[in-house]
Design an enzyme around this catalytic site. Structure first.
Site, PDB file in Angstrom:
ATOM      1  CG  ASP A 186      -1.731  -1.234   1.425  1.00  0.00           C
ATOM      2  OD1 ASP A 186      -1.245  -2.322   1.059  1.00  0.00           O
ATOM      3  OD2 ASP A 186      -2.847  -1.134   1.970  1.00  0.00           O
ATOM      4  CD  GLU A 244      -6.232   0.162   1.033  1.00  0.00           C
ATOM      5  OE1 GLU A 244      -7.410  -0.107   0.798  1.00  0.00           O
ATOM      6  OE2 GLU A 244      -5.688  -0.061   2.129  1.00  0.00           O
ATOM      7  CG  ASN A 245      -3.911   3.318   2.178  1.00  0.00           C
ATOM      8  OD1 ASN A 245      -3.432   2.189   2.159  1.00  0.00           O
ATOM      9  ND2 ASN A 245      -5.068   3.585   2.749  1.00  0.00           N
ATOM     10  CG  ASN A 269      -9.986  -1.115   3.481  1.00  0.00           C
ATOM     11  OD1 ASN A 269      -8.929  -1.586   3.046  1.00  0.00           O
ATOM     12  ND2 ASN A 269     -10.032  -0.331   4.529  1.00  0.00           N
ATOM     13  CG  HIS A 270      -8.729   3.090   2.612  1.00  0.00           C
ATOM     14  ND1 HIS A 270      -9.536   3.885   3.389  1.00  0.00           N
ATOM     15  CD2 HIS A 270      -7.959   2.384   3.477  1.00  0.00           C
ATOM     16  CE1 HIS A 270      -9.260   3.700   4.669  1.00  0.00           C
ATOM     17  NE2 HIS A 270      -8.304   2.775   4.757  1.00  0.00           N
ATOM     18  CG  HIS A 295      -6.626  -4.908   0.748  1.00  0.00           C
ATOM     19  ND1 HIS A 295      -5.452  -4.224   0.580  1.00  0.00           N
ATOM     20  CD2 HIS A 295      -7.396  -4.129   1.534  1.00  0.00           C
ATOM     21  CE1 HIS A 295      -5.517  -3.079   1.224  1.00  0.00           C
ATOM     22  NE2 HIS A 295      -6.676  -2.993   1.819  1.00  0.00           N
ATOM     23  CG  HIS A 322      -6.005  -3.999   5.141  1.00  0.00           C
ATOM     24  ND1 HIS A 322      -6.699  -2.839   4.907  1.00  0.00           N
ATOM     25  CD2 HIS A 322      -6.373  -4.397   6.386  1.00  0.00           C
ATOM     26  CE1 HIS A 322      -7.462  -2.555   5.956  1.00  0.00           C
ATOM     27  NE2 HIS A 322      -7.284  -3.475   6.875  1.00  0.00           N
ATOM     28  CG  HIS A 368      -0.587   0.103   5.799  1.00  0.00           C
ATOM     29  ND1 HIS A 368      -0.869   1.448   5.804  1.00  0.00           N
ATOM     30  CD2 HIS A 368      -1.430  -0.436   4.879  1.00  0.00           C
ATOM     31  CE1 HIS A 368      -1.829   1.716   4.936  1.00  0.00           C
ATOM     32  NE2 HIS A 368      -2.197   0.575   4.371  1.00  0.00           N
TER      33      HIS A 368
HETATM   34 FE   LIG Z   1      -3.883   0.245   3.086  1.00  0.00          FE
HETATM   35 FE   LIG Z   2      -6.806  -1.500   3.288  1.00  0.00          FE
END
Ligand SMILES: [Fe+2]
Ligand SMILES: [Fe+2]
Length: 278
Positions: A8, A39-40, A67-68, A152, A177, A179
């Site tokens: 990520d 995603e981030n 999810n993001h 993820h 996910h 991190h």
């Molecule tokens: Fe993430």
């Molecule tokens: Fe995530």
């Protein structure tokens, strides 16, 4: 074939470390395909079309999410037009975007990349195991030269289960996910390279990429606290590289990559990589 998956990307400093090092990684590790979880990438929450272009510009082939994915709403209108930007395959039918793609290298070899999302301690979504089973039945190794799964999720048990579930049917199953990189990278019994979490491309002097002061206060006091902000400062690039056998599509070697920032550096040495199980 050599495949790289970067964890990520968190905010500007995460993007910077990817843009700085991916060209050199491509060259020095003779990479065939580079996947990045984005995603981030937009200030810690979501991704934009401009950021996709920035990542593609430095040599990224495919961007996965999680999810993001929808945190920046403008990506909803963009995603259908970009087959290289994936969202989890097990979002409900009718969700914009794609959960997988088959990407052709310049020499014609095809690589399946799929993004799936776990369910333990995550949003309630469709069964990721059933989704992977269907997809890997439809596009087995042999029909594609390699298959990459970005799974993820939060729970190490669910991610490890997915690794074993796909063992022998995917080239690699790598978690994103959390991190935080795990030390369990290995080749599973039937030849799938596996790592529970690849970590992030972000600043580790933080709480999973966000400013530590704000994040810590959320736990210390039963209060929402200040808005979470990406932690300034040098980022670590966390990735995993997998070498596959072109005939079988299975893994020959797996090794982590860590460059810059606060974590101990790790540069893969292919001569000394963990050999595949015999
Ligand atoms: Fe993430
Ligand atoms: Fe995530």
């Amino acid at each position: 074939m050599r495949l790289l998956l970067c964890g990520d990307v968190v905010g500007r400093n995460g993007r910077d470390v990817v843009v700085e090092h991916v060209p050199r990684l491509r060259r020095e590790l003779a990479l065939d395909l580079v996947v990045v979880n984005g995603e981030n990438a937009a200030h810690g929450f979501g991704i934009t079309d401009k950021i996709c272009a920035e990542l593609y510009g430095c040599g990224v082939d495919v961007i996965t999410t999680g999810n993001h994915v929808w945190d920046r709403r403008e990506i909803i209108a963009y995603i259908d037009g970009d087959p290289r930007l994936l969202r989890p395959i097990n979002f409900p039918p009718g969700t914009p975007g794609r959960g997988f793609g088959i990407f052709r290298l310049a020499d014609g070899r095809a690589v399946l990349v799929v993004n799936a999302m776990a369910r333990l301690f995550m949003d309630a979504i469709d069964d990721p195991f059933a989704a992977l089973d269907r997809l890997l039945t439809e596009h087995p190794l042999g029909a594609v030269a390699a298959a990459i799964v970005d799974f993820h999720g939060e729970a190490t048990s669910e991610k490890t289960s997915m690794g074993h579930f796909c063992d022998g049917r995917a080239s690699m199953v790598v978690g994103t996910h959390s991190h935080v990189p795990t030390a369990d990278y290995r080749i599973l019994e039937k030849g799938t390279a596996y790592m529970t979490d690849v970590g992030m491309c972000g600043n580790y002097d933080s709480v999973i990429g966000m400013r530590k002061e704000n994040s810590v206060q959320r736990f210390v006091r039963k209060m929402p606290g200040d808005r979470l902000e990406v932690a300034d400062g040098p980022a670590t690039l966390c990735a995993v590289v997998v070498e596959t056998d072109d005939a079988s599509g299975l893994a020959r070697a797996i090794a982590p990559v860590r460059i810059g920032g606060k974590l101990a550096p790790h540069w893969p040495d292919f001569a000394r990589l963990m050999p595949a199980a015999t």
